[in-house]
Design a protein around this motif. Structure first.
Motif, PDB file in Angstrom:
ATOM      1  N   ASN A  78       4.000  -4.261  -1.600  1.00 57.98           N
ATOM      2  CA  ASN A  78       3.221  -4.957  -0.675  1.00 57.98           C
ATOM      3  C   ASN A  78       3.131  -6.435  -1.159  1.00 57.98           C
ATOM      4  OD1 ASN A  78       2.866  -2.652   0.980  1.00 57.98           O
ATOM      5  ND2 ASN A  78       0.593  -2.775   0.544  1.00 57.98           N
ATOM      6  N   TYR A 122       1.600 -10.152  -6.336  1.00 61.48           N
ATOM      7  CA  TYR A 122       1.667 -11.578  -6.014  1.00 61.48           C
ATOM      8  C   TYR A 122       3.058 -11.706  -6.786  1.00 61.48           C
ATOM      9  CZ  TYR A 122      -3.066 -12.827  -4.581  1.00 61.48           C
ATOM     10  OH  TYR A 122      -4.244 -13.034  -3.936  1.00 61.48           O
ATOM     11  N   HIS A 172      -5.244   5.322   2.159  1.00 60.29           N
ATOM     12  CA  HIS A 172      -5.244   4.047   2.261  1.00 60.29           C
ATOM     13  C   HIS A 172      -6.846   3.782   2.392  1.00 60.29           C
ATOM     14  CE1 HIS A 172      -3.246   0.463   3.868  1.00 60.29           C
ATOM     15  NE2 HIS A 172      -4.235  -0.073   3.764  1.00 60.29           N
ATOM     16  N   TRP A 173      -7.623   4.223   1.178  1.00 62.25           N
ATOM     17  CA  TRP A 173      -8.816   3.488   0.993  1.00 62.25           C
ATOM     18  C   TRP A 173      -9.970   4.125   1.622  1.00 62.25           C
ATOM     19  CZ3 TRP A 173      -7.774  -2.507   1.648  1.00 62.25           C
ATOM     20  CH2 TRP A 173      -6.588  -2.867   0.969  1.00 62.25           C
ATOM     21  N   GLU A 184       4.730  -3.619   3.026  1.00 58.04           N
ATOM     22  CA  GLU A 184       3.990  -4.565   3.748  1.00 58.04           C
ATOM     23  C   GLU A 184       4.136  -5.959   3.561  1.00 58.04           C
ATOM     24  OE1 GLU A 184      -0.376  -4.269   3.635  1.00 58.04           O
ATOM     25  OE2 GLU A 184      -0.115  -2.168   3.713  1.00 58.04           O
ATOM     26  N   TRP A 222      -6.646 -16.753   0.041  1.00 54.11           N
ATOM     27  CA  TRP A 222      -5.644 -16.453  -0.928  1.00 54.11           C
ATOM     28  C   TRP A 222      -4.240 -16.082  -0.457  1.00 54.11           C
ATOM     29  CZ3 TRP A 222      -3.073 -11.919   0.500  1.00 54.11           C
ATOM     30  CH2 TRP A 222      -3.470 -11.051   1.418  1.00 54.11           C
ATOM     31  N   GLU A 235      -9.902  -5.701   9.800  1.00 55.94           N
ATOM     32  CA  GLU A 235      -9.312  -6.261   8.528  1.00 55.94           C
ATOM     33  C   GLU A 235     -10.185  -6.189   7.520  1.00 55.94           C
ATOM     34  OE1 GLU A 235      -6.529  -6.980   7.262  1.00 55.94           O
ATOM     35  OE2 GLU A 235      -7.288  -8.392   5.556  1.00 55.94           O
ATOM     36  N   TRP A 236     -10.984  -5.069   7.296  1.00 52.72           N
ATOM     37  CA  TRP A 236     -11.743  -4.678   6.204  1.00 52.72           C
ATOM     38  C   TRP A 236     -13.087  -5.738   6.176  1.00 52.72           C
ATOM     39  CZ3 TRP A 236     -10.391  -0.075   5.093  1.00 52.72           C
ATOM     40  CH2 TRP A 236      -9.170   0.179   5.119  1.00 52.72           C
ATOM     41  N   GLN A 291      -8.306   1.307   9.934  1.00 51.84           N
ATOM     42  CA  GLN A 291      -8.333  -0.055  10.393  1.00 51.84           C
ATOM     43  C   GLN A 291      -7.735   0.116  12.079  1.00 51.84           C
ATOM     44  OE1 GLN A 291      -5.996  -1.559   6.995  1.00 51.84           O
ATOM     45  NE2 GLN A 291      -6.738  -3.406   7.614  1.00 51.84           N
ATOM     46  N   ASP A 316       0.817  -3.359  -4.531  1.00 48.95           N
ATOM     47  CA  ASP A 316       0.757  -4.677  -4.226  1.00 48.95           C
ATOM     48  C   ASP A 316       0.773  -5.706  -5.311  1.00 48.95           C
ATOM     49  OD1 ASP A 316      -1.996  -3.689  -4.909  1.00 48.95           O
ATOM     50  OD2 ASP A 316      -2.701  -5.543  -4.227  1.00 48.95           O
ATOM     51  N   PHE A 354      -3.833  -9.905  12.076  1.00 45.79           N
ATOM     52  CA  PHE A 354      -2.322  -9.673  11.440  1.00 45.79           C
ATOM     53  C   PHE A 354      -1.214  -9.300  12.336  1.00 45.79           C
ATOM     54  CE2 PHE A 354      -4.711 -10.292   7.332  1.00 45.79           C
ATOM     55  CZ  PHE A 354      -3.913 -10.912   6.428  1.00 45.79           C
ATOM     56  N   TYR A 385     -15.465  -6.429  -5.444  1.00 49.35           N
ATOM     57  CA  TYR A 385     -15.492  -7.244  -3.850  1.00 49.35           C
ATOM     58  C   TYR A 385     -14.986  -6.069  -2.938  1.00 49.35           C
ATOM     59  CZ  TYR A 385     -10.264  -7.527  -5.165  1.00 49.35           C
ATOM     60  OH  TYR A 385      -8.916  -7.154  -5.375  1.00 49.35           O
ATOM     61  N   TYR A 398       2.379 -10.461  -0.268  1.00 46.76           N
ATOM     62  CA  TYR A 398       1.910 -11.436   0.940  1.00 46.76           C
ATOM     63  C   TYR A 398       1.982 -12.937   0.205  1.00 46.76           C
ATOM     64  CZ  TYR A 398      -0.057  -7.742   3.687  1.00 46.76           C
ATOM     65  OH  TYR A 398      -0.178  -6.639   4.482  1.00 46.76           O
TER      66      TYR A 398
HETATM   67  C1  GBH Z   1      -3.268  -5.320   2.411  1.00 39.60           C
HETATM   68  O1  GBH Z   1      -3.906  -5.793   1.375  1.00 39.60           O
HETATM   69  C2  GBH Z   1      -3.833  -3.905   2.910  1.00 39.60           C
HETATM   70  O2  GBH Z   1      -2.766  -2.832   2.470  1.00 39.60           O
HETATM   71  C3  GBH Z   1      -4.082  -3.882   4.422  1.00 39.60           C
HETATM   72  O3  GBH Z   1      -4.896  -2.659   4.399  1.00 39.60           O
HETATM   73  C4  GBH Z   1      -4.847  -5.137   4.807  1.00 39.60           C
HETATM   74  O4  GBH Z   1      -5.168  -5.260   6.156  1.00 39.60           O
HETATM   75  C5  GBH Z   1      -3.390  -6.313   4.448  1.00 39.60           C
HETATM   76  O5  GBH Z   1      -3.012  -6.440   3.245  1.00 39.60           O
HETATM   77  C6  GBH Z   1      -4.143  -7.768   5.017  1.00 39.60           C
HETATM   78  O6  GBH Z   1      -4.946  -8.185   4.040  1.00 39.60           O
HETATM   79  O7  GBH Z   1      -9.564 -13.197  -3.185  1.00 39.60           O
HETATM   80  O8  GBH Z   1     -11.474 -11.765  -3.306  1.00 39.60           O
HETATM   81  O9  GBH Z   1     -10.761 -12.269  -1.039  1.00 39.60           O
HETATM   82  C7  GBH Z   1      -3.529  -6.971   0.836  1.00 39.60           C
HETATM   83  C8  GBH Z   1      -3.969  -7.364  -0.554  1.00 39.60           C
HETATM   84  C9  GBH Z   1      -6.574  -7.521  -0.869  1.00 39.60           C
HETATM   85  C10 GBH Z   1      -4.875  -9.325  -1.384  1.00 39.60           C
HETATM   86  C11 GBH Z   1      -7.613  -8.774  -0.934  1.00 39.60           C
HETATM   87  C12 GBH Z   1      -6.021 -10.232  -1.331  1.00 39.60           C
HETATM   88  C13 GBH Z   1      -8.239 -10.869  -1.552  1.00 39.60           C
HETATM   89  C14 GBH Z   1      -9.615 -10.626  -2.253  1.00 39.60           C
HETATM   90  N1  GBH Z   1      -5.409  -8.027  -0.248  1.00 39.60           N
HETATM   91  N2  GBH Z   1      -7.504  -9.793  -1.574  1.00 39.60           N
HETATM   92  S1  GBH Z   1     -10.325 -12.037  -2.437  1.00 39.60           S
END
Ligand code: GBH
Length: 501
Positions: free
Chosen positions: A331, A253, A146-147, A401, A373, A451-452, A43, A251, A460, A204, A333
């Motif tokens: 992690n 919820y 990290h992926w 995170e 999300w 951001e992927w 990233q 990670d 962010f 995804y 969010y």
């Molecule tokens: C983190 O993942 C990562 O570790 C980091 O690399 C990333 O930049 C950061 O968060 C911010 O996103 O509903 O199908 O769109 C967070 C995990 C991954 C949770 C994607 C929500 C959404 C899938 N996230 N997910 S979707």
């Protein structure tokens, strides 16, 4: 069984979401509480093909299928941190954090994926970064993966190949060997659920294989065993001389019951077990959660299968897994509510959704952000931290995170300031009032980055990055000013007089 006491705590927390009178916690964090910020290699680094680095799965995806990325972009240059690490460290120093969490690029260190060829210039990049951090009094916290898997390994079936366990363990051992004298905080995998459910479940995420309730479990099984193997290698070969701590980053919820009915409370527990428990229970309690084992076994049987879709650990693997984490890396969010539903009928193909048999959703009145999300629900972190405390032997927890996005590029990022303040406040409440051992907090991220699948459309960062400028100029946002004060005062309000010692 949920105790009466816990039941009332839960209901109280649930109800708090409805109350507007939440008071910010003004008590200072303990002097040794870790404050940090995070990034990951793909990233931010750029330099995708420099100094002997090979292609990773993310280089390959973004370059061959740019349409999978929202703005067609890639991490070829990203924040250019490969060349600007000294500037990054100066920025960290100015911010006043005591920890920096970053990840290593496997394909930079081991271009063919295997340890027979160590790429010295790649290793030197991280050595220099670590030296620079230490010279500035900042403790490195290193994520080994990290992926961004070397493409060569993905071509051998990646994480799904049973040999992945050995490939990963060899790579981790090289990392401990190269950097372990100066790195005391390690995490093996970042968010394996994204790799597995994203990559092999709902598809995804790389490699976009849709196999819900089947290959996603196989993937996790390999990741968990690879983690345990790396952890035990650290125990056997490095711990005595290096004295660091090793864990994993999971990670989650915060899943809260949608009502105080017994059925919804049970449903929320099931959801937590299938989400976080799937990875955490093997690591902290030595096996998959009972509810996963029984539900998946029953449904597998109903589907006419001879063996459960959820693989089993051998006794030896359980022993290796049990206790393979020196702290809990979390992690977090956002959150969701969970309601009970009628058990879905057995049907092929299977899915993890049916295996869980519960319904989760984010209420429409929760605070929104620029990503669907990511709903802002700070009070829910208290529930999650307590849940971890209760299920995994009161571990030391590091929030590895937490953070929020925007798609405006604003420097006046008031939502981010408020998000960080409210999440930290609820964390402080949890430490103080529930006695949960939270020992650190890390913001995602120090700066805007790739951001992927969202490319550069979602930001962010505490620092703005100008991706149109060849300098990738970094500029502090309002949130950097705010967090700087938090790091300095260990307190969440600007006026130091209001802080409580
Ligand atoms: C983190 O993942 C990562 O570790 C980091 O690399 C990333 O930049 C950061 O968060 C911010 O996103 O509903 O199908 O769109 C967070 C995990 C991954 C949770 C994607 C929500 C959404 C899938 N996230 N997910 S979707």
């Amino acid at each position: 069984m949920i105790s009466i006491f816990k039941f009332f705590v839960l209901v109280a927390i649930f109800n708090k979401s409805l109350a507007d009178d939440y008071l910010l916690n003004k008590k200072r964090f303990p002097a040794d509480f870790m404050f940090g910020v995070a990034t990951s290699a793909y990233q931010i680094e750029g330099a995708w093909n420099e100094d002997g680095k090979s292609m990773s799965t993310w280089d390959n995806l973004t370059q061959t299928d740019p349409e999978t990325i929202l703005d067609g972009s890639n991490g070829n240059i990203a924040c250019d941190s490969y060349h600007k690490y000294k500037e990054d460290v100066a920025m960290l120093k100015e911010l006043g954090v005591d920890h920096y969490r970053f990840s290593l690029s496997w394909s930079r260190i081991l271009p063919n994926g295997f340890p027979d060829q160590i790429n010295q210039p790649g290793a030197n990049y991280y050595k220099n970064l670590i030296r620079e951090l230490r010279a500035n009094g900042i403790e490195p916290m290193v994520t080994i993966f990290h992926w961004d898997l070397p493409l060569a390994l993905q071509e051998l079936n990646g994480v799904l190949n049973e040999s992945f366990i050995d490939w990963y363990a060899d790579y981790a051992a090289v990392c401990f060997e190269l950097f372990g004298d100066d790195v005391k905080l390690w995490t093996t995998f970042n968010e394996p659920k994204q790799t597995c459910t994203g990559g092999y479940g709902y598809a995804y995420f790389i490699p976009y294989i849709h196999s819900e309730g089947l290959l996603e479990y196989q993937c996790a099984h390999n990741v968990l065993r690879a983690h345990a193997k790396a952890y035990r290698i650290y125990d056997e070969r490095f711990r005595a001389s290096q004295g660091g701590k090793v864990s994993i980053v999971l990670d989650a919820y915060s899943y809260l019951p949608a009502s105080d009915s017994a059925a919804d409370i049970t449903a929320a527990e099931t959801r937590m077990q299938f989400d976080l428990g799937w990875y955490a229970n093997p690591i902290f309690n030595g096996d998959y959660p009972e509810i996963m084992k029984s539900r998946i076994a029953n449904r597998s049987k109903g589907e006419g299968r001879d063996v459960s879709r959820l693989p089993e650990f051998t006794d030896e693997e359980k022993i290796a897994l049990n206790g393979s984490a020196d702290f809990f890396g979390l992690n977090v969010y956002t959150a969701a509510l969970v309601a009970a539903m009628d058990d879905p009928p057995i049907s092929n193909p299977p899915s993890k959704y049916q295996d869980m048999g519960v319904n989760d959703y984010q209420p429409s009145d929760w605070e929104t952000t620029s990503l669907d999300w990511l709903k802002v629900a700070p009070w829910t972190i208290r529930h999650l931290l307590n849940w971890i405390n209760d299920h995994y032997h009161q571990p030391d927890i590091i929030v590895t995170e937490n953070g929020v996005c925007d798609n405006t590029g604003t420097f006046q990022d008031t939502q981010r300031v408020s998000y960080i303040q409210r999440y930290l406040s609820n964390i402080r409440d949890t430490m103080e009032q529930d006695g949960v051992n939270v020992i650190g907090y890390i913001v995602w991220s120090i700066m805007d980055n790739f951001e992927w699948a969202q490319g550069y459309t979602q930001r962010f960062g505490l620092h703005h990055v100008d991706f149109d400028s060849p300098n990738r100029t970094r500029t502090p946002k309002q949130s950097a000013q705010y967090y700087k004060n938090v790091c300095e005062t260990k307190c969440l309000v600007d006026d130091d007089f209001e802080c409580i010692d």
